[in-house]
Design a protein around this motif. Structure first.
Motif, PDB file in Angstrom:
ATOM      1  N   UNK A  21       0.839  -1.199   0.000  1.00  0.00           N
ATOM      2  CA  UNK A  21       0.000   0.000   0.000  1.00  0.00           C
ATOM      3  C   UNK A  21       0.875   1.250   0.000  1.00  0.00           C
ATOM      4  N   UNK A  22       1.945   1.210   0.785  1.00  0.00           N
ATOM      5  CA  UNK A  22       2.859   2.356   0.837  1.00  0.00           C
ATOM      6  C   UNK A  22       3.499   2.610  -0.534  1.00  0.00           C
ATOM      7  N   UNK A  23       3.936   1.536  -1.192  1.00  0.00           N
ATOM      8  CA  UNK A  23       4.550   1.675  -2.515  1.00  0.00           C
ATOM      9  C   UNK A  23       3.554   2.208  -3.533  1.00  0.00           C
ATOM     10  N   UNK A  24       2.318   1.738  -3.455  1.00  0.00           N
ATOM     11  CA  UNK A  24       1.292   2.214  -4.391  1.00  0.00           C
ATOM     12  C   UNK A  24       1.048   3.710  -4.206  1.00  0.00           C
ATOM     13  N   UNK A  25       0.947   4.139  -2.967  1.00  0.00           N
ATOM     14  CA  UNK A  25       0.713   5.564  -2.700  1.00  0.00           C
ATOM     15  C   UNK A  25       1.910   6.404  -3.167  1.00  0.00           C
ATOM     16  N   UNK A  26       3.099   5.891  -2.935  1.00  0.00           N
ATOM     17  CA  UNK A  26       4.293   6.620  -3.387  1.00  0.00           C
ATOM     18  C   UNK A  26       4.340   6.663  -4.915  1.00  0.00           C
ATOM     19  N   UNK A  27       3.878   5.595  -5.544  1.00  0.00           N
ATOM     20  CA  UNK A  27       3.823   5.574  -7.003  1.00  0.00           C
ATOM     21  C   UNK A  27       2.856   6.595  -7.552  1.00  0.00           C
ATOM     22  N   UNK A  28       1.726   6.749  -6.883  1.00  0.00           N
ATOM     23  CA  UNK A  28       0.746   7.753  -7.296  1.00  0.00           C
ATOM     24  C   UNK A  28       1.365   9.148  -7.231  1.00  0.00           C
ATOM     25  N   UNK A  29       2.119   9.412  -6.174  1.00  0.00           N
ATOM     26  CA  UNK A  29       2.777  10.724  -6.051  1.00  0.00           C
ATOM     27  C   UNK A  29       3.733  10.950  -7.220  1.00  0.00           C
ATOM     28  N   UNK A  30       4.506   9.928  -7.565  1.00  0.00           N
ATOM     29  CA  UNK A  30       5.438  10.059  -8.688  1.00  0.00           C
ATOM     30  C   UNK A  30       4.686  10.252 -10.005  1.00  0.00           C
ATOM     31  N   UNK A  31       3.565   9.538 -10.166  1.00  0.00           N
ATOM     32  CA  UNK A  31       2.756   9.669 -11.384  1.00  0.00           C
ATOM     33  C   UNK A  31       2.197  11.082 -11.506  1.00  0.00           C
ATOM     34  N   UNK A  32       1.719  11.630 -10.392  1.00  0.00           N
ATOM     35  CA  UNK A  32       1.171  12.984 -10.413  1.00  0.00           C
ATOM     36  C   UNK A  32       2.243  14.022 -10.742  1.00  0.00           C
TER      37      UNK A  32
END
Length: 307
Positions: free
Chosen positions: A30-41
Motif C-alpha cells: 500500500x505504501x509503494x502504491x501511494x508513493x507511485x501515485x505521487x510520482x505519477x502525479x
C-alpha cells in the motif's frame, strides 16, 4: 461558446488520477502504491512504474496498483499494454470504479469518445461518487452538444465534489448553451465566492459583465489572467479581444486576438474576434478568418453575442 469549455475546465487533457487504495494488503504494498501515485502525479513515470511493479510483487492481484501501472503505460503511449493491465484489473474486481475509468481514459486517447463514455458510465454505476469519471462523462456530453445531459452530470459533480470548481464551471457553461443566462449568472456569482482565486470563474464573470455592457469591469478582470502563457491566458485574451470590439477599438482587438492565437491557433473565440475586427477595418483577409471561425465553431457569431 461550446469550445471554450475545454479551456475553462483545463480538461482537454483528460482527468486521469491514480488510485491510492486502502485494501487489506501488506502495508508495504500500500505504501509503494501511494508513493507511485505521487510520482505519477509529478510526471515521473519511471519511478512510478517501479513502485507499482514492486507493490504487485507483494500481491499480483492488487487491483489499484494494476490500474496505476496501466495509467503509466497510457501516459507512455503504450496503449496495447495499458489495455491489458486495465482489463486484467477489471477482471479481478469489476466492483471498483478505477479500472472502468482507466479504460475510459484510454478510449479517449484513442479518439473513441462513445466507447469512453460507456466506460465512465460503468464506473459511475459502481461508484456514483467517483468524481473523475463524472467529470469526464460530463465533458464528453458537452463536447458532443448534449448540453442538457451535460448539465445534469455537472450538477451532480457539484454535489459529489463541492470543493472542486470543475462542476460549477461546467454547469455554468451548460446553462449558457441552453440559454438559461439568469441561472448561469446566479451560479457564477455563488461560485466566485466559493472559489475567489479561480481564473475560469473570473473569466465567466467577465463574460457576464460583457453581456451586460460593463466592458471596463470585464477588462479589469481579464487583464491579469491574460498576462500568463497558459490555457487561461488564451481564453482571457479571446474575451479581451471581444471587449475591445465592444469598445469600438478594432485594432486593439486584433492585437489581443493575435496574442491568443500565438498560444493556440485554434481558439474559436479569438479566431472569431480576429474575423470581426478585420471586417471592421476593411481588411481583405477578413473573409478567410470568417471561414476559419465558422469551421471551428459553426454559428460562432451568434453564440459569441449570447455567451
Amino acid at each position: 461558446m461550446r469550445a471554450s469549455l475545454v479551456c475553462l475546465l483545463g480538461l482537454f487533457l483528460v482527468t486521469l488520477i491514480g488510485c491510492k487504495g486502502a485494501a487489506p494488503l501488506p502495508p508495504k504494498a500500500i505504501e509503494l502504491n501511494r508513493a507511485g501515485v505521487e510520482a505519477l502525479e509529478q510526471g515521473d513515470l519511471e519511478t512510478a512504474d517501479a513502485r507499482f511493479a514492486l507493490a504487485l510483487e507483494y500481491n499480483p492481484r492488487f487491483v489499484e496498483a494494476l490500474v496505476n501501472q496501466g495509467l503509466v503505460e497510457l501516459q507512455r503511449g503504450n496503449f496495447g499494454h495499458a489495455r491489458q493491465l486495465l482489463t486484467r484489473a477489471r477482471r479481478l474486481n469489476a466492483d471498483v470504479a478505477q479500472p472502468h475509468h482507466g479504460l475510459g481514459v484510454l478510449a479517449e486517447r484513442e479518439r473513441r469518445p462513445d466507447v469512453a463514455a460507456k466506460h465512465y458510465d460503468e464506473a459511475l454505476k459502481v461508484d456514483p461518487g467517483f468524481a473523475p469519471a463524472r467529470s469526464n462523462l460530463a465533458r464528453l456530453l458537452f463536447e458532443s452538444g448534449r448540453y442538457e445531459h451535460a448539465r445534469v452530470q455537472f450538477k451532480r459533480l457539484t454535489e459529489v465534489a463541492p470543493r472542486d470548481a470543475t462542476g460549477f464551471i461546467g454547469l455554468a457553461e451548460s446553462l449558457l448553451q441552453l440559454g438559461r443566462h439568469a441561472e448561469a449568472d446566479a451560479l457564477v456569482n455563488d461560485a466566485s465566492k466559493l472559489f475567489p482565486e479561480s481564473a475560469p470563474i473570473k473569466i465567466l464573470t467577465a463574460r457576464r459583465l460583457l453581456r451586460n455592457g460593463e466592458v471596463d469591469a470585464a477588462v479589469e478582470l481579464l487583464t491579469p489572467i491574460a498576462r500568463s502563457r497558459d490555457d487561461m491566458a488564451v481564453s482571457a485574451l479571446g474575451w479581451l479581444a471581444t471587449a475591445e470590439l465592444a469598445r469600438g477599438r478594432a485594432r486593439h482587438a486584433v492585437g489581443a486576438a493575435e496574442r491568443a492565437l500565438a498560444l493556440d491557433p485554434r481558439d474559436p473565440v479569438s479566431v472569431y474576434a480576429m474575423a470581426a475586427a478585420l471586417t471592421k477595418l476593411g481588411d481583405p483577409g477578413a473573409k478567410s478568418w470568417s471561414d476559419r471561425a465558422e469551421a471551428l465553431a459553426p454559428g460562432a457569431a451568434r453564440n459569441l453575442r449570447r455567451h
